[in-house]
Design a protein around this motif. Structure first.
Motif, PDB file in Angstrom:
ATOM      1  N   ASN A  48       0.805  -1.221   0.000  1.00 37.70           N
ATOM      2  CA  ASN A  48       0.000   0.000   0.000  1.00 37.70           C
ATOM      3  C   ASN A  48       0.835   1.267   0.000  1.00 37.70           C
ATOM      4  OD1 ASN A  48      -2.680   0.432  -0.348  1.00 37.70           O
ATOM      5  ND2 ASN A  48      -3.251   0.312   1.799  1.00 37.70           N
ATOM      6  N   SER A  49       2.146   1.131   0.034  1.00 36.30           N
ATOM      7  CA  SER A  49       3.012   2.305   0.108  1.00 36.30           C
ATOM      8  C   SER A  49       3.315   2.885  -1.273  1.00 36.30           C
ATOM      9  CB  SER A  49       4.334   1.947   0.791  1.00 36.30           C
ATOM     10  OG  SER A  49       5.230   3.045   0.726  1.00 36.30           O
ATOM     11  N   PRO A  50       3.224   4.213  -1.423  1.00 30.28           N
ATOM     12  CA  PRO A  50       3.654   4.852  -2.669  1.00 30.28           C
ATOM     13  C   PRO A  50       5.126   4.576  -2.983  1.00 30.28           C
ATOM     14  CG  PRO A  50       2.309   6.356  -1.411  1.00 30.28           C
ATOM     15  CD  PRO A  50       2.579   5.178  -0.509  1.00 30.28           C
ATOM     16  N   VAL A  51       5.918   4.243  -1.974  1.00 29.84           N
ATOM     17  CA  VAL A  51       7.325   3.910  -2.218  1.00 29.84           C
ATOM     18  C   VAL A  51       7.425   2.659  -3.085  1.00 29.84           C
ATOM     19  CG1 VAL A  51       9.526   3.287  -1.178  1.00 29.84           C
ATOM     20  CG2 VAL A  51       8.058   4.979  -0.067  1.00 29.84           C
ATOM     21  N   SER A  52       6.566   1.679  -2.847  1.00 32.17           N
ATOM     22  CA  SER A  52       6.570   0.477  -3.679  1.00 32.17           C
ATOM     23  C   SER A  52       6.238   0.812  -5.126  1.00 32.17           C
ATOM     24  CB  SER A  52       5.573  -0.548  -3.128  1.00 32.17           C
ATOM     25  OG  SER A  52       5.981  -1.033  -1.870  1.00 32.17           O
ATOM     26  N   ALA A  53       5.270   1.721  -5.310  1.00 35.89           N
ATOM     27  CA  ALA A  53       4.938   2.162  -6.670  1.00 35.89           C
ATOM     28  C   ALA A  53       6.121   2.892  -7.292  1.00 35.89           C
ATOM     29  CB  ALA A  53       3.700   3.051  -6.641  1.00 35.89           C
ATOM     30  N   TYR A  54       6.812   3.713  -6.498  1.00 36.45           N
ATOM     31  CA  TYR A  54       8.006   4.417  -6.979  1.00 36.45           C
ATOM     32  C   TYR A  54       9.067   3.426  -7.457  1.00 36.45           C
ATOM     33  CZ  TYR A  54      12.636   6.509  -6.644  1.00 36.45           C
ATOM     34  OH  TYR A  54      13.936   6.887  -6.903  1.00 36.45           O
ATOM     35  N   GLU A  83       4.071  -6.731 -10.750  1.00 31.98           N
ATOM     36  CA  GLU A  83       4.209  -6.042  -9.471  1.00 31.98           C
ATOM     37  C   GLU A  83       3.076  -5.032  -9.241  1.00 31.98           C
ATOM     38  OE1 GLU A  83       6.160  -7.187  -7.398  1.00 31.98           O
ATOM     39  OE2 GLU A  83       7.583  -8.316  -8.610  1.00 31.98           O
ATOM     40  N   TYR A  84       2.613  -4.377 -10.298  1.00 34.30           N
ATOM     41  CA  TYR A  84       1.518  -3.407 -10.171  1.00 34.30           C
ATOM     42  C   TYR A  84       0.248  -4.075  -9.653  1.00 34.30           C
ATOM     43  CZ  TYR A  84      -1.994   0.093 -11.513  1.00 34.30           C
ATOM     44  OH  TYR A  84      -3.028   0.996 -11.503  1.00 34.30           O
ATOM     45  N   ALA A  85       0.022  -5.311 -10.071  1.00 34.49           N
ATOM     46  CA  ALA A  85      -1.181  -6.040  -9.656  1.00 34.49           C
ATOM     47  C   ALA A  85      -1.226  -6.262  -8.146  1.00 34.49           C
ATOM     48  CB  ALA A  85      -1.251  -7.381 -10.379  1.00 34.49           C
ATOM     49  N   LYS A  86      -0.078  -6.215  -7.496  1.00 28.22           N
ATOM     50  CA  LYS A  86      -0.016  -6.449  -6.051  1.00 28.22           C
ATOM     51  C   LYS A  86      -0.287  -5.186  -5.235  1.00 28.22           C
ATOM     52  CE  LYS A  86       3.806  -9.746  -6.679  1.00 28.22           C
ATOM     53  NZ  LYS A  86       5.235  -9.964  -6.310  1.00 28.22           N
ATOM     54  N   LEU A  87      -0.229  -4.018  -5.856  1.00 26.45           N
ATOM     55  CA  LEU A  87      -0.345  -2.764  -5.126  1.00 26.45           C
ATOM     56  C   LEU A  87      -1.752  -2.561  -4.582  1.00 26.45           C
ATOM     57  CD1 LEU A  87       1.642  -0.272  -7.399  1.00 26.45           C
ATOM     58  CD2 LEU A  87       2.454  -1.458  -5.345  1.00 26.45           C
ATOM     59  N   GLY A  88      -1.816  -1.925  -3.405  1.00 30.00           N
ATOM     60  CA  GLY A  88      -3.088  -1.560  -2.820  1.00 30.00           C
ATOM     61  C   GLY A  88      -3.604  -0.258  -3.398  1.00 30.00           C
ATOM     62  N   ALA A  89      -4.800   0.126  -2.974  1.00 29.92           N
ATOM     63  CA  ALA A  89      -5.458   1.308  -3.532  1.00 29.92           C
ATOM     64  C   ALA A  89      -4.660   2.582  -3.308  1.00 29.92           C
ATOM     65  CB  ALA A  89      -6.847   1.440  -2.926  1.00 29.92           C
ATOM     66  N   GLN A  90      -4.063   2.738  -2.121  1.00 31.17           N
ATOM     67  CA  GLN A  90      -3.313   3.962  -1.824  1.00 31.17           C
ATOM     68  C   GLN A  90      -2.092   4.097  -2.734  1.00 31.17           C
ATOM     69  OE1 GLN A  90      -2.079   4.344   2.261  1.00 31.17           O
ATOM     70  NE2 GLN A  90      -1.034   6.295   1.929  1.00 31.17           N
ATOM     71  N   ALA A  91      -1.392   3.011  -2.950  1.00 29.81           N
ATOM     72  CA  ALA A  91      -0.217   3.044  -3.822  1.00 29.81           C
ATOM     73  C   ALA A  91      -0.616   3.317  -5.271  1.00 29.81           C
ATOM     74  CB  ALA A  91       0.543   1.725  -3.723  1.00 29.81           C
TER      75      ALA A  91
END
Length: 368
Positions: free
Chosen positions: A180-186, A204-212
């Motif tokens: 859920n962290s924007p850092v993971s998206a970064y 990897e994008y498929a694993k991200l939560g809504a906030q990320a």
């Protein structure tokens, strides 16, 4: 893997989405009195957001933040040792540094930056090991004993392959731990968007939560994947640019042949290191109908022509000499060089971003 070695601090400027509130950075810097401190923010139309004169060793900035974003504090308006990049989230934080180098600056108050530090430690270790492999490849090219040089080159290439897997494992680790962290998206943007790897980006994008996914970096991944659909396997692309003599060359001129469209530049280290592999493939398969159209992102013709000659690139070359502002950079979503597309006889993409032995093996599959 060699494309990984560029700086981890990378973001393409675009407008920030979402409402923003302002949060305070309170800073203290020793041995820097009387100089300006600069604030850089990489999610707007300009990277430099503000500046302030250091007084009594202290400064403060009020920073608009909507989620968690990469920013930097520096002692000059451009990159220098007096520079520290970090993540700021929706809390006030403190920044403490000393001397001419701020690599060890201490940031407190940002949970997002703690996650970023965790990633950065692993990434820096990978970068250090990659530097050793670069030196190995440089040495291989200088050996008079060609067989010894080839063996050393092969060892370096194998090392980069192993390092690539290590990097992929590190990305997966951070995304799985902090979905859920924007850092993971970064991290996904930095590793798989700025240096394109669509398959890994999708995974990897498929694993991200809504906030990320709602963050600036999550939106960048979404944008990238949409553009990638234009150059997906099976799509047809067109391109028309002047060659080294100013004559217009179009991909339609090569209908009926297997063509690799190779985006590169004279200033691109990974491109120049990959060129011997491309030359090898061209010599092996040109007589069977393999063509290459090199598309340069240079903006100086002399540098472009010098690199073509130095690397022995005997195929057709085109460029509008506009660098990253070139017409087809945006149209085809080119975010890094080298980038290549292999087209079939009808101009449809049948493979993309193949390097070294992978390129050679694909051409063997096609022609043999």
């Amino acid at each position: 893997m060699k494309k990984l070695l560029l700086t981890a601090l990378s973001a393409v400027a675009m407008l920030q989405v979402g409402a923003q509130s302002k949060y305070k950075i309170s800073g203290q810097i020793k041995n820097f009195e009387g100089k300006y401190i600069y604030l850089h923010k990489f999610t707007g139309t300009s990277d430099q957001l503000d500046s302030v004169l250091l007084k009594n060793g202290k400064f403060s900035f009020s920073v608009p933040v909507s989620n968690a974003e990469m920013i930097a504090i520096s002692g000059t308006s451009k990159f220098s040792p007096a520079w520290k990049a970090f993540f700021m989230d929706t809390h006030d934080l403190t920044f403490t540094a000393s001397g001419k180098s701020w690599a060890d600056a201490v940031i407190k108050g940002s949970a997002a930056n703690n996650i970023y530090n965790e990633w950065d430690a692993e990434w820096e270790a990978i970068r250090q090991d990659a530097g050793k492999l670069y030196k190995m490849l440089d040495s291989a090219g200088k050996l008079e004993d060609k067989s010894a040089g080839e063996a050393l080159r092969k060892k370096g290439e194998d090392g980069f392959a192993a390092l690539d897997q290590r990097m992929a494992d590190a990305v997966t680790k951070i995304v799985d731990k902090y979905p859920n962290s924007p850092v993971s998206a970064y991290v996904i943007v930095d590793r798989y968007v700025n240096y394109p790897n669509t398959e890994r980006a999708v995974k990897e994008y498929a694993k991200l939560g809504a906030q990320a996914k709602a963050s600036f970096y999550g939106k960048k991944i979404e944008e990238y994947l949409a553009i990638e659909q234009k150059t997906a396997i099976g799509k047809t692309i067109e391109l028309s640019l002047p060659d080294v003599n100013g004559k217009m060359v179009s991909l339609s001129d090569y209908k009926g042949k297997i063509v690799m469209v190779d985006f590169w530049a004279s200033w691109c280290g990974p491109c120049r290191k990959e060129n011997p592999n491309v030359v090898k493939a061209y010599k092996a398969f040109h007589d069977k109908g393999f063509e290459i159209v090199g598309v340069s992102l240079d903006d100086k013709k002399a540098n472009w022509l010098k690199a073509i000659d130095a690397d022995g690139l005997s195929w057709k070359h085109v460029s509008d000499l506009k660098g990253w502002k070139g017409e087809y950079v945006g149209k085809l979503g080119i975010r890094a060089v080298p980038t290549n597309f292999i087209l079939d006889e009808n101009g449809k993409i049948i493979a993309k971003n193949l390097r070294g032995e992978e390129l050679y093996q694909k051409l063997e599959e096609i022609f043999n």
